[in-house]
Design an enzyme around this catalytic site. Structure first.
Site, short mmCIF file in Angstrom:
data_model
loop_
_atom_site.label_atom_id
_atom_site.label_comp_id
_atom_site.label_asym_id
_atom_site.label_seq_id
_atom_site.Cartn_x
_atom_site.Cartn_y
_atom_site.Cartn_z
N ASP A 136 -23.77 27.02 -24.21
CA ASP A 136 -24.84 26.03 -24.28
C ASP A 136 -24.58 24.95 -23.23
O ASP A 136 -23.46 24.43 -23.14
CB ASP A 136 -24.85 25.43 -25.69
CG ASP A 136 -26.02 24.49 -25.96
OD1 ASP A 136 -26.50 23.84 -25.00
OD2 ASP A 136 -26.44 24.39 -27.12
N GLU A 154 -33.62 25.45 -11.53
CA GLU A 154 -34.85 25.49 -12.34
C GLU A 154 -34.60 25.97 -13.77
O GLU A 154 -35.31 26.84 -14.27
CB GLU A 154 -35.88 26.39 -11.65
CG GLU A 154 -36.27 25.89 -10.27
CD GLU A 154 -37.22 26.83 -9.55
OE1 GLU A 154 -38.03 27.51 -10.21
OE2 GLU A 154 -37.16 26.90 -8.30
#
Length: 294
Positions: A136, A154
């Site tokens: 994460d 992105e």
């Protein structure tokens, strides 16, 4: 087809509420890439991001040059140990490792994409310099001050707590280390908010930040020498939207498309329209972790 309809409907129900996109972001991202992964692979290959184009470049040429340019701007060399945050299926990590000789570690939330990234690195003979693991972005599994540089292409748009992600990157960077990258962003104002909401719902995104929010997040995490800008300041992004508009125009009518392609087409058209109006754009940042006194 019924299974695809059910999975797409389940995903669209999840992303319809911005609170769910924030609170259930892990499930949202996993479901999104389970739905669109095959299309992304066939359409975009291992580098599943937009690119800043130079004159006369093909998409493949622009993508490779774009990735190398980011590495060069960050000062990545053969001595660098680099973090690729939200590394996807590994295209940028492989390009940057091959270009610079650096060691690159990619982290991504989706296990299937990590396995695909590992396969892509093996195919390119880069196992010794490139590795990937499931993690994460807001809870990185690394000790403090491990990396000399970090980047992302992105992908922070998928992360609900972007400020926390910036803090985690600052934690794992060495003193003076560079944090740089590109992200999907929105302009300020009600019209841009509406455009951003449509893009988020169709792309499995938590939220789009503004340039001011990006700057604030970097500063709050302790970064200095902060530069943020619209990516159009660095070159031409219009060919990305030209290509997406061409691809969507070649598809059958919307009501004849499978559910996943219908959703992806809606998302592509929303992104193109937002980019043309200026309400949506690809932003760029470059910052440095606070230099510690000797």
């Amino acid at each position: 087809m019924s299974t695809e309809i059910d999975a797409t409907a389940q995903f669209q129900a999840l992303v319809a509420d911005p609170r769910h996109r924030r609170d259930d972001s892990t499930a949202m991202v996993e479901q999104y890439y389970a739905l669109v992964g095959d299309v992304y692979r066939e359409s975009w290959g291992p580098s599943q991001h937009m690119a800043c184009y130079g004159p006369g470049q093909s998409r493949e040429e622009a993508t490779e040059a774009h990735e190398k340019d980011l590495a060069d701007r960050a000062g990545i060399t053969a001595d660098s140990y680099v973090l690729d945050l939200c590394s996807g299926v590994g295209g940028p990590a492989c390009t940057i490792a091959a270009h610079t000789g650096a060691r690159v570690t990619g982290v991504d939330l989706v296990a299937d994409r990590v396995r695909e990234a590992q396969d892509n690195a093996r195919k390119r003979g880069l196992e010794g310099r490139v590795s990937f693991r499931v993690a994460d972005a807001t809870a990185l599994p690394f000790d403090d001050s491990v990396f000399t540089a970090a980047y992302s292409f992105e992908a922070l748009c998928h992360v609900p707590d972007k400020h926390r992600a910036h803090r985690e990157v600052a934690r794992v960077l060495r003193s003076g280390g560079v944090w740089t990258g590109y992200d999907w962003m929105r302009a300020a104002g009600p019209q841009a908010d509406e455009v951003a909401e449509t893009i988020c719902r169709t792309h499995g995104l938590a939220a789009l930040a503004t340039l001011d929010e990006l700057r604030q997040g970097l500063a709050a995490a302790g970064f200095t020498d902060i530069h943020v800008s619209d990516g159009r300041d660095l070159g031409d992004w219009a060919p990305n939207w030209d290509l997406l508009e061409k691809l969507t125009a070649e598809l059958p009518p919307r009501d004849q498309l499978p559910p996943v392609l219908r959703m992806m087409t809606d998302g592509a058209r929303a992104a193109c329209a937002g980019a043309r109006s200026g309400d949506f754009f690809i932003g760029y940042w470059h910052a440095r972790r606070t230099q510690e006194e000797p």
